[in-house]
Design a protein around this motif. Sequence first.
Motif, mmCIF file in Angstrom:
data_model
loop_
_atom_site.group_PDB
_atom_site.id
_atom_site.type_symbol
_atom_site.label_atom_id
_atom_site.label_comp_id
_atom_site.label_asym_id
_atom_site.label_seq_id
_atom_site.Cartn_x
_atom_site.Cartn_y
_atom_site.Cartn_z
ATOM 1 N N ARG A 155 9.714 -0.196 -19.782
ATOM 2 C CA ARG A 155 9.068 -1.504 -19.722
ATOM 3 C C ARG A 155 7.763 -1.439 -18.932
ATOM 4 N NH1 ARG A 155 12.034 -6.457 -19.810
ATOM 5 N NH2 ARG A 155 13.976 -6.166 -20.912
ATOM 6 N N VAL A 156 7.795 -0.702 -17.823
ATOM 7 C CA VAL A 156 6.590 -0.598 -17.001
ATOM 8 C C VAL A 156 5.474 0.075 -17.798
ATOM 9 C CG1 VAL A 156 5.591 0.409 -14.911
ATOM 10 C CG2 VAL A 156 7.865 -0.583 -14.826
ATOM 11 N N VAL A 157 5.841 1.142 -18.514
ATOM 12 C CA VAL A 157 4.852 1.829 -19.346
ATOM 13 C C VAL A 157 4.257 0.858 -20.367
ATOM 14 C CG1 VAL A 157 4.572 3.580 -21.133
ATOM 15 C CG2 VAL A 157 5.786 4.131 -19.019
ATOM 16 N N ASP A 158 5.134 0.079 -21.021
ATOM 17 C CA ASP A 158 4.662 -0.927 -21.980
ATOM 18 C C ASP A 158 3.657 -1.870 -21.352
ATOM 19 O OD1 ASP A 158 6.085 -0.050 -24.054
ATOM 20 O OD2 ASP A 158 7.599 -1.652 -24.045
ATOM 21 N N PRO A 175 0.805 -1.231 0.000
ATOM 22 C CA PRO A 175 0.000 0.000 0.000
ATOM 23 C C PRO A 175 0.834 1.276 0.000
ATOM 24 C CG PRO A 175 -0.061 -1.062 2.157
ATOM 25 C CD PRO A 175 0.634 -2.007 1.225
ATOM 26 N N ARG A 176 2.107 1.179 0.376
ATOM 27 C CA ARG A 176 2.915 2.392 0.480
ATOM 28 C C ARG A 176 3.754 2.663 -0.761
ATOM 29 N NH1 ARG A 176 3.811 0.090 4.845
ATOM 30 N NH2 ARG A 176 2.524 0.606 6.637
ATOM 31 N N ARG A 177 3.629 1.818 -1.776
ATOM 32 C CA ARG A 177 4.436 1.995 -2.979
ATOM 33 C C ARG A 177 3.573 2.401 -4.155
ATOM 34 N NH1 ARG A 177 9.485 2.849 -1.620
ATOM 35 N NH2 ARG A 177 10.384 1.161 -0.426
ATOM 36 N N LYS A 178 4.164 3.230 -5.007
ATOM 37 C CA LYS A 178 3.437 3.602 -6.202
ATOM 38 C C LYS A 178 3.515 2.472 -7.221
ATOM 39 C CE LYS A 178 4.118 8.459 -5.483
ATOM 40 N NZ LYS A 178 4.913 9.641 -5.762
ATOM 41 N N ILE A 179 2.589 2.538 -8.182
ATOM 42 C CA ILE A 179 2.510 1.480 -9.180
ATOM 43 C C ILE A 179 3.847 1.307 -9.892
ATOM 44 C CG2 ILE A 179 1.279 0.718 -11.245
ATOM 45 C CD1 ILE A 179 -0.342 0.913 -8.537
ATOM 46 N N MET A 180 4.491 2.427 -10.240
ATOM 47 C CA MET A 180 5.789 2.374 -10.911
ATOM 48 C C MET A 180 6.758 1.498 -10.117
ATOM 49 S SD MET A 180 7.969 3.402 -13.190
ATOM 50 C CE MET A 180 9.579 2.648 -13.101
ATOM 51 N N LEU A 211 1.298 5.598 -13.268
ATOM 52 C CA LEU A 211 2.623 5.341 -12.697
ATOM 53 C C LEU A 211 2.746 5.824 -11.253
ATOM 54 C CD1 LEU A 211 5.031 6.179 -15.635
ATOM 55 C CD2 LEU A 211 4.529 3.948 -14.634
ATOM 56 N N ASP A 212 2.229 7.003 -10.992
ATOM 57 C CA ASP A 212 2.455 7.602 -9.684
ATOM 58 C C ASP A 212 1.298 7.442 -8.708
ATOM 59 O OD1 ASP A 212 5.002 8.388 -10.154
ATOM 60 O OD2 ASP A 212 4.380 10.234 -11.174
#
Lengths: 322, 329, 324
Positions: free
Chosen positions: B135-138, B109-114, B152-153
Amino acid sequence: MSPLLVFIIRRLIQYIPMILAVIIVTFLLVRLAPGDPTYILVGEVGDESFVRAARERLGLDKPLYEQFVIYISNVFRGDLGYSYLRSEPVAKLIVERIPATLLLVLTAMFISALIGIIAGTIAAAKKGAADLTLSTLSIVGISIPYFWLGQIILIIFAVWLGVFPLGGMISVGHEYQGLQYFIDVIYHLTLPAMTLAIFNIAFTTKITRGSVLEALTQDYILTARAKGIPESRVVFRHALRNALIPVVTYTGFNTGVLLVGAILTETVFAWPGMGSLLYDSIRLRDYPVVLGIFIYGSIIVILANLLVDILYGILDPRIRLR
Amino acid sequence: MGTHPLLKVENVKKYFPVGRAVFGRSKQYVKAVDDVSFTIDVGGSLGIVGESGSGKTTLAKVILRLLEPTSGKVYLDGVDLFSLNNKELRKLRPKMQMIFQDPMASLNPRRKIMHIIGQVFKTHTSIGDVEIRERVVDLLEKVGLTPPELFLDRYPHELSGGQRQRVCIARAIALNPKLLIADEPVSALDVSVRGQIVKLLLEIYEKHIDEIAYIVISHDIALIKSLCKDTLVMYLGRVVEKGEVRRIIEEPLHPYSQMLISSIPVPDPEIARNRKRIPIGGEIPSLINPPKGCYFHPRCPYVMDRCREKTPSLINVDDRLVSCYLYSE
Amino acid sequence: MNDSRILEISDLKTYYYTSRGIVRAVDGITLDLKKGESLAIVGESGSGKSTLAFSIMRLLPDNARIVDGSIWLYPEKIDLVRLSNDEMRKVRGRRIGMVFQDPMTFLNPVMKVGDQIAEAIMYHHGCTQKVARKRAVELLERLRIPDASNVALRYPHQLSGGMKQRVIIAIAISCNPEILIADEPTTALDVTVQAEVLELLRGFIHELGMSLILVTHDLGIVAEICDKVAIMYAGKIVEIAETYSLYKSPKHPYTIGLLKAVPTVHKSSSEVGGIKGNPPDLVNPPAGCRFNPRCPYVFEKCLGEEPPLIRVNNDRAVACWLMM
Ligand SMILES: Nc1ncnc2c1ncn2[C@@H]1O[C@H](COP(=O)(O)OP(=O)(O)OP(=O)(O)O)[C@@H](O)[C@H]1O
Ligand SMILES: Nc1ncnc2c1ncn2[C@@H]1O[C@H](COP(=O)(O)OP(=O)(O)OP(=O)(O)O)[C@@H](O)[C@H]1O
Ligand SMILES: [Mg+2]
Ligand SMILES: [Mg+2]
């Protein structure tokens, strides 16, 4: 063998390299520090030949690495060497002092855990004035240096008010027995334990507050509230129980800090523990004692961490000790 | 690449000790998975349905060695997973991934998706930060979280259930796994989102069909039908029927499968309240002291004497495997 | 007819205050519930169903506020919105119980599940822990959990998903509440266990006269046990009707779409179309009827003015301009 025993033995084996590292680092640090014990032994103006003889006797004439190898092999035989100054085995010197230090540190830990956890939980549960007061106090508590705090406490309670003794662990000149002895020790213990505890109370309050606040946002708190049980039960039974896990971790980490605090506190209150021994030994460049205390100190810290790991298993059923 | 078994599961068992919690030893065991075997070919997909508590999640975790097995063997691409040490296992982790039953609980829960997805590349590859971001964006694009920059954020709690599940899927497929296990991938989602996730899973599957094998766990056989060709039906840790999903729905053979199919709710109050169901009820099965013989016999309408004595083995009946004496001889 | 009423919600508005703006998750909902009645609340993800449930329990997160409306609890006719925290606590558990949506996170991870159930019983019935624990095991047995007495001694992580969900149900019904709010209570259950749990709930409704508010997106379950269905869309009720007639002749275009979107074994979820488009952003909902961007029958009036929920006959109310 019980799983707990297996776990403890496994952990202890893992700690051996750590202890070795502690020995190497402290050995180097102590030796690289300025100052030469021979001059303290012999006196600054001693004859050159006296100095040489003393160095030979202490093994200080050999190259550093040779001294180190000798030291290590002795340590593993359980021999921490002789004190330069007190001509007594280092181990004996330290072991004599351990109970006093443990008494001080454990008392401080107990007091601070008790007060800190309760204060932290209340600060988290009661928003507003109570929280602000407790949080401010804890920040103040964390930022006061022990040395200074100890002196202030000493001046107020022992010098001005005269309600507590100036120092030591027992009243000199009395041969107290049994209960009387016990009371006398408590009487002497109060001020140093208080001094040492204050930082820790503040620290524990802060950690507990954050941890309980976090726990209170979890979904299972809603389940507890939906049962209609009193809020105090929600906070203490449900939130605090979960919040204790990080609190215990930090307390474990903090043992080292507490030991350092004990050194300073013991010096101020002339408490006859490892701390005041260390202080004297550093001042007088009594290398073997200094090293010995570091080794014992790190063992205490390591044992404290082992205890924390075991507590984990009790507090958090999801963790299986391995 | 021809078809060959990508995953081979042989006589896997997992017994959990229950009783004294922390340190002591307990004498009682929950037989969560009791002697399960199957194989999946490259490009194959297998469903696992079964009653709640029948050991589906446990089986999946044991296959991936997220739980240590009690006994049995699992081969992934010929590699004996249970004989690997921790280091070898860690190397293989990216090749076998699981989408967990609880999307929220498996995202920090404390981390962003990125960070959550990027972490996979950080641990298992040596590519740099800039490339990781690409790669994450892909991946986000691939799982339909578009435009990716918008996600991402964000933190997991800022996403809807369906979006969270997409993040979990993205993380699972990040390093092109050979084996992908989805545990109840849509049970927490509502109907409209459910369709989208099913489509996404199918797309991924079709794109990687010549390298991947799929396991989908669900208590919902309709979902299994839309994702897999074959399925296992589990009951109390054992396989009671295996075959093509479509056929099992049309004509369930094992009495438990029949009960399962007949209790699916029908979205029509008239049918729902008047139709004949195989009565449910009877004794509650125990996993600690399972009944002797066929585990289903205390609830089975067709119970015979021998069902109470010996466990029926899985036998071939028509186009599938069934463990029931009704069909032996 | 009015004296059998147990809960009446009038024009309830619950908003979340976020950095993006105000999320109008529940925006003017009016409902009533009779003793022994079971009402389904159905709608897409994000339509505000859970927010409505949390509002009734007064268990909203810090950033949410009930900005308007009342929730009357009968027979005393007390307004839950204006009750003090202490008085509200007496309502929770004993008079209104709640089953939470996510079985994975709503159980305390460091407490034995049996004790989590026993806690409420002990508190509300003033019985000893031993008695309460026994009752907890009985409840687990009624919910068809195998080895119930052993399971009661386990921690949540030692249970399967479906078992956790049933523990949450057990907690909610442990004090025989007059009203049970169940938020997606059977998502983690297989159909056979689900059927049994629904049977049990039905038993509570009939034997004890419990009223049920069932939040779900599964129209199959609704057909099984509910008397009345309220369809929610973007924080509002768009149609409310008696179950039989709703299924037979849905009136609101959204209801029609929902019923079409239900997957069954015979048409699986990838085959069903669903409703095109996405639910609206509740910070800036579309003007006029909130469903208008997705509605196949949209006409001018829908874009300008919001349709009120109008009673069209005895057992149905619809909020759609087509009906007027
Ligand atoms: N860590 C554990 N310790 C003890 N028992 C466990 C543990 N994990 C699972 N179990 C037990 O094993 C059995 C199988 O659980 P599992 O989670 O595999 O079921 P499942 O088929 O996934 O069910 P569901 O559909 O409800 O998720 C259950 O009876 C459960 O209580
Ligand atoms: N704590 C919160 N802060 C801000 N917005 C929130 C919060 N909780 C929910 N929301 C928003 O309120 C709206 C309604 O959410 P709610 O959880 O009530 O939906 P739901 O109908 O229960 O959906 P689901 O079927 O997914 O559970 C959503 O748009 C959601 O994003
Ligand atoms: Mg599961
Ligand atoms: Mg919800």
